[in-house]
Design an enzyme around this catalytic site. Structure first.
Site, PDB file in Angstrom:
ATOM      1  CG  HIS A  99      -3.582   4.387   0.776  1.00  0.00           C
ATOM      2  ND1 HIS A  99      -3.416   3.518  -0.277  1.00  0.00           N
ATOM      3  CD2 HIS A  99      -4.653   3.931   1.479  1.00  0.00           C
ATOM      4  CE1 HIS A  99      -4.359   2.587  -0.230  1.00  0.00           C
ATOM      5  NE2 HIS A  99      -5.114   2.815   0.824  1.00  0.00           N
ATOM      6  CE  LYS A 146      -3.473   0.529   2.736  1.00  0.00           C
ATOM      7  NZ  LYS A 146      -4.357   0.555   3.926  1.00  0.00           N
TER       8      LYS A 146
END
Length: 234
Positions: free
Chosen positions: A114, A112
């Site tokens: 974020h 990821k």
């Protein structure tokens, strides 16, 4: 012999109970199935079919009892994506219920960019790590987990699996004289504990064959092991 390899006495009973559970749950099936190595296997084990809360909870009990009984020392549990994630989580819960509360982590296939970011979720990887997965066909998933664990500065220490097929691995399309489990033990230096092995399945089928209902399956599985089984499988 390494810690966690022996399966005698009460451990044999645990393995037999597990094989019966896998058959009842439809996870262990008999017939003709093509393996990843291109072999025609007379049995198929699909841990993805432990697919409700009761089955997953009981599966975790088998894992936890085998892990605790093996004497393997570890500091945390790691569940490799994807099947290892629910397995590792459930096993960590059951270990805590048995009084062995340890941290748990797993990886994502795609990192990821974020939120918390990265490819690892859960507790920080540290100390001696126990990898929990379903089966070990080629050892590829274990090697990937080892790389992740080492990159985090922890030690890949042991692996717990549901079933050891005790058969020859394949490399570059050819059979080799060791199984994936043997490779992980001898070449990677890690302990491996399995809830049950192919030998336990054969014992289960032999008992059924004596009663007259599983004889044909026993003969086919035995012939398969004679063709593809590894020597001194443990």
């Amino acid at each position: 012999m390494q810690t966690g390899e022996a399966q005698t006495g009460a451990d044999d009973a645990l393995a037999q109970d597990f094989v019966q559970f896998a058959v009842d749950a439809g996870v262990l099936r008999f017939g003709e199935f093509k393996t990843k190595a291109g072999r025609l296997s007379p049995y198929f084990f699909n841990a993805g079919l432990f697919d409700d809360g009761a089955k997953l909870g009981r599966l975790a009990q088998f894992y936890a009892r085998r892990i605790v009984g093996s004497g393997i020392e570890f500091d945390m549990v790691f569940g490799p994506a994807y099947k290892g994630i629910p397995l590792g989580a459930a096993v960590a819960i059951e270990l805590a219920r048995l009084g062995r509360n340890v941290p748990f982590a797993y990886n994502r296939k795609e990192a990821k960019d974020h939120g918390e970011g990265g490819s690892l979720v859960g507790a920080p990887l540290q100390g001696r790590v126990l990898i929990v997965d379903d089966v070990m066909s080629a050892g590829t998933a274990v090697r990937e987990s080892i790389a992740i664990i080492r990159a985090a500065g922890a030690t890949p220490h042991a692996v717990a699996i549901a079933l050891d097929r005790q058969e020859k691995a394949t490399e570059d399309g050819r059979d080799v004289d060791h199984s994936a489990v043997q490779y992980v033990r001898s070449q990677l230096g890690m302990q491996v504990c399995a809830i049950a092995k192919l030998a336990d399945l054969l014992q289960y089928l032999a008992h059924g064959a004596a009663a007259g209902d599983l004889g044909a399956h026993h003969e086919r599985v035995l012939a398969y092991r004679q063709r593809y089984g590894v020597e001194d499988a443990g």
